[in-house]
Design a protein around this motif. Sequence first.
Motif, PDB file in Angstrom:
ATOM      1  N   ARG A 131       0.836  -1.195   0.000  1.00 41.53           N
ATOM      2  CA  ARG A 131       0.000   0.000   0.000  1.00 41.53           C
ATOM      3  C   ARG A 131       0.882   1.261   0.000  1.00 41.53           C
ATOM      4  NH1 ARG A 131      -3.557  -1.874   3.992  1.00 41.53           N
ATOM      5  NH2 ARG A 131      -3.970  -3.544   2.506  1.00 41.53           N
ATOM      6  N   HIS A 132       2.054   1.161   0.617  1.00 37.15           N
ATOM      7  CA  HIS A 132       2.964   2.315   0.675  1.00 37.15           C
ATOM      8  C   HIS A 132       3.972   2.320  -0.474  1.00 37.15           C
ATOM      9  CE1 HIS A 132       1.727   3.870   4.602  1.00 37.15           C
ATOM     10  NE2 HIS A 132       1.472   2.603   4.907  1.00 37.15           N
ATOM     11  N   PHE A 133       4.424   1.123  -0.854  1.00 31.20           N
ATOM     12  CA  PHE A 133       5.395   1.000  -1.958  1.00 31.20           C
ATOM     13  C   PHE A 133       4.827  -0.008  -2.941  1.00 31.20           C
ATOM     14  CE2 PHE A 133       7.731   2.347   1.780  1.00 31.20           C
ATOM     15  CZ  PHE A 133       8.413   3.461   1.294  1.00 31.20           C
ATOM     16  N   ARG A 134       4.477   0.467  -4.129  1.00 31.11           N
ATOM     17  CA  ARG A 134       3.662  -0.360  -5.016  1.00 31.11           C
ATOM     18  C   ARG A 134       4.378  -1.552  -5.620  1.00 31.11           C
ATOM     19  NH1 ARG A 134       0.288   3.149  -8.961  1.00 31.11           N
ATOM     20  NH2 ARG A 134      -0.474   1.062  -9.442  1.00 31.11           N
ATOM     21  N   THR A 135       5.709  -1.510  -5.656  1.00 37.83           N
ATOM     22  CA  THR A 135       6.466  -2.653  -6.171  1.00 37.83           C
ATOM     23  C   THR A 135       7.709  -2.856  -5.303  1.00 37.83           C
ATOM     24  OG1 THR A 135       7.831  -1.290  -7.630  1.00 37.83           O
ATOM     25  CG2 THR A 135       5.787  -2.157  -8.572  1.00 37.83           C
ATOM     26  N   LYS A 136       8.284  -4.036  -5.444  1.00 37.75           N
ATOM     27  CA  LYS A 136       9.542  -4.311  -4.757  1.00 37.75           C
ATOM     28  C   LYS A 136      10.621  -3.344  -5.237  1.00 37.75           C
ATOM     29  CE  LYS A 136      12.925  -8.069  -4.378  1.00 37.75           C
ATOM     30  NZ  LYS A 136      13.172  -9.507  -4.618  1.00 37.75           N
ATOM     31  N   ALA A 137      10.611  -3.048  -6.541  1.00 39.25           N
ATOM     32  CA  ALA A 137      11.601  -2.124  -7.106  1.00 39.25           C
ATOM     33  C   ALA A 137      11.464  -0.734  -6.480  1.00 39.25           C
ATOM     34  CB  ALA A 137      11.453  -2.052  -8.628  1.00 39.25           C
ATOM     35  N   ALA A 138      10.209  -0.280  -6.287  1.00 38.17           N
ATOM     36  CA  ALA A 138       9.971   1.044  -5.697  1.00 38.17           C
ATOM     37  C   ALA A 138      10.484   1.083  -4.255  1.00 38.17           C
ATOM     38  CB  ALA A 138       8.480   1.385  -5.739  1.00 38.17           C
ATOM     39  N   LEU A 139      10.260  -0.020  -3.526  1.00 42.90           N
ATOM     40  CA  LEU A 139      10.728  -0.101  -2.142  1.00 42.90           C
ATOM     41  C   LEU A 139      12.252  -0.054  -2.095  1.00 42.90           C
ATOM     42  CD1 LEU A 139      10.257  -0.554   0.874  1.00 42.90           C
ATOM     43  CD2 LEU A 139      10.034  -3.008   0.428  1.00 42.90           C
ATOM     44  N   ARG A 140      12.875  -0.791  -2.997  1.00 44.97           N
ATOM     45  CA  ARG A 140      14.341  -0.816  -3.015  1.00 44.97           C
ATOM     46  C   ARG A 140      14.925   0.547  -3.402  1.00 44.97           C
ATOM     47  NH1 ARG A 140      16.924  -6.565  -4.537  1.00 44.97           N
ATOM     48  NH2 ARG A 140      16.026  -7.579  -2.727  1.00 44.97           N
ATOM     49  N   GLU A 141      14.265   1.195  -4.321  1.00 40.20           N
ATOM     50  CA  GLU A 141      14.731   2.522  -4.720  1.00 40.20           C
ATOM     51  C   GLU A 141      14.631   3.486  -3.539  1.00 40.20           C
ATOM     52  OE1 GLU A 141      13.645   3.868  -8.654  1.00 40.20           O
ATOM     53  OE2 GLU A 141      13.449   5.922  -7.921  1.00 40.20           O
ATOM     54  N   ALA A 142      13.506   3.406  -2.832  1.00 38.60           N
ATOM     55  CA  ALA A 142      13.289   4.324  -1.702  1.00 38.60           C
ATOM     56  C   ALA A 142      14.309   4.084  -0.588  1.00 38.60           C
ATOM     57  CB  ALA A 142      11.867   4.184  -1.168  1.00 38.60           C
ATOM     58  N   VAL A 143      14.607   2.812  -0.324  1.00 42.43           N
ATOM     59  CA  VAL A 143      15.542   2.533   0.776  1.00 42.43           C
ATOM     60  C   VAL A 143      16.961   2.954   0.379  1.00 42.43           C
ATOM     61  CG1 VAL A 143      16.176   0.121   0.266  1.00 42.43           C
ATOM     62  CG2 VAL A 143      15.976   0.856   2.631  1.00 42.43           C
ATOM     63  N   THR A 144      17.272   2.845  -0.899  1.00 41.57           N
ATOM     64  CA  THR A 144      18.590   3.273  -1.381  1.00 41.57           C
ATOM     65  C   THR A 144      18.727   4.789  -1.290  1.00 41.57           C
ATOM     66  OG1 THR A 144      18.574   1.411  -2.922  1.00 41.57           O
ATOM     67  CG2 THR A 144      20.195   3.127  -3.329  1.00 41.57           C
TER      68      THR A 144
END
Lengths: 202, 202
Positions: free
Chosen positions: A45-58
Amino acid sequence: MTPEALTPERILEATEDVLRRYGPAKATVVDVARALGVSHGSVYRHFRTKAALREAVTERWLQRTVDELAEITGGSQRPAPEKLRQWLSALFEAKRRKAGADPELFETFGVLIGGNSTVVEEHIAELVGQLSEIVEEGVQAHEFVPVEPQGAARAVFDATTRFHDPAYAPEWSKPGIDAEFAAVADLCLRGLTARPADESAG
Amino acid sequence: MTPEALTPERILEATEDVLRRYGPAKATVVDVARALGVSHGSVYRHFRTKAALREAVTERWLQRTVDELAEITGGSQRPAPEKLRQWLSALFEAKRRKAGADPELFETFGVLIGGNSTVVEEHIAELVGQLSEIVEEGVQAHEFVPVEPQGAARAVFDATTRFHDPAYAPEWSKPGIDAEFAAVADLCLRGLTARPADESAG
């Protein structure tokens, strides 16, 4: 954790932990959700894809260095040459600390960053932007020779590559590296603060 | 080829060809011998192990750049600042040409070099030694400020890392790289040729 208490920041913290534990190849969104005690749907719900989550954490990981350096950039007490040297030292120290204190996580982010050149380019643009502000201050105060700040900042950033590019991390613990850094910083500073010999002779 | 006609130089030429064709993982001494029409015993008479042969071919490959640059270093017609700039450009050009003209061989030597840090250190020491000669000339001619030549040479070499370290080869074909190189070379040159603003004001 209730879905209501789940903030992007909490998710990113948990993601960093999960990456540290499992490495970039194995870490999944399900691992992150499990660490938080929520469903993976709540994370999505907060990060629509695994890629988006990884980008945000980076981005968050890189942003810490940017924020730390921004304190030096924003400080107005000291002359620009001194500020520039302090900024370059702080960048080297921040990178070296990250590489030395948590080598697995450093390597993990190396992998994530390698797969996302936009994030790297934005990070470098932010750092060069800060350097550029310092150079501009120095030019206006006549502490630096009249250079074009953005170009000069990029040149200083490039000239100190060996002391901030993670590819060189294995060299940062070698004896003599601090003297090598100081010599390059000196050279850059002299290049910015000095007038051509011809002019001073006139 | 008769064993009598077999010189180390002929073996090294053939080894380079074989490496180019098969890559570092597959190339064998038997392939080299076959390419020369001799027994592998004849090759081993000149290079006692496969490792020794690989080290020699790597040194020869690096030596070509050193020799090319030595012509600039040894030339005495021009002022040191001009010579230094020409030398830095020539190093960048030589590395870029090697990377661009024959990428497989460049990568092959990257692998061989990665496995032999002594060869790299010696290569770097030779290059910094040449730079140091140019800096010393400039200091003696009062074209450069009075710096310690070896240390200043190392600083200039480190500051131009992005433009000679093979790790950056993928960036050497990007637009804007020549301007970035020129800006770093300018910064180094100003750092060496210029007197502190304080002194020129006195």
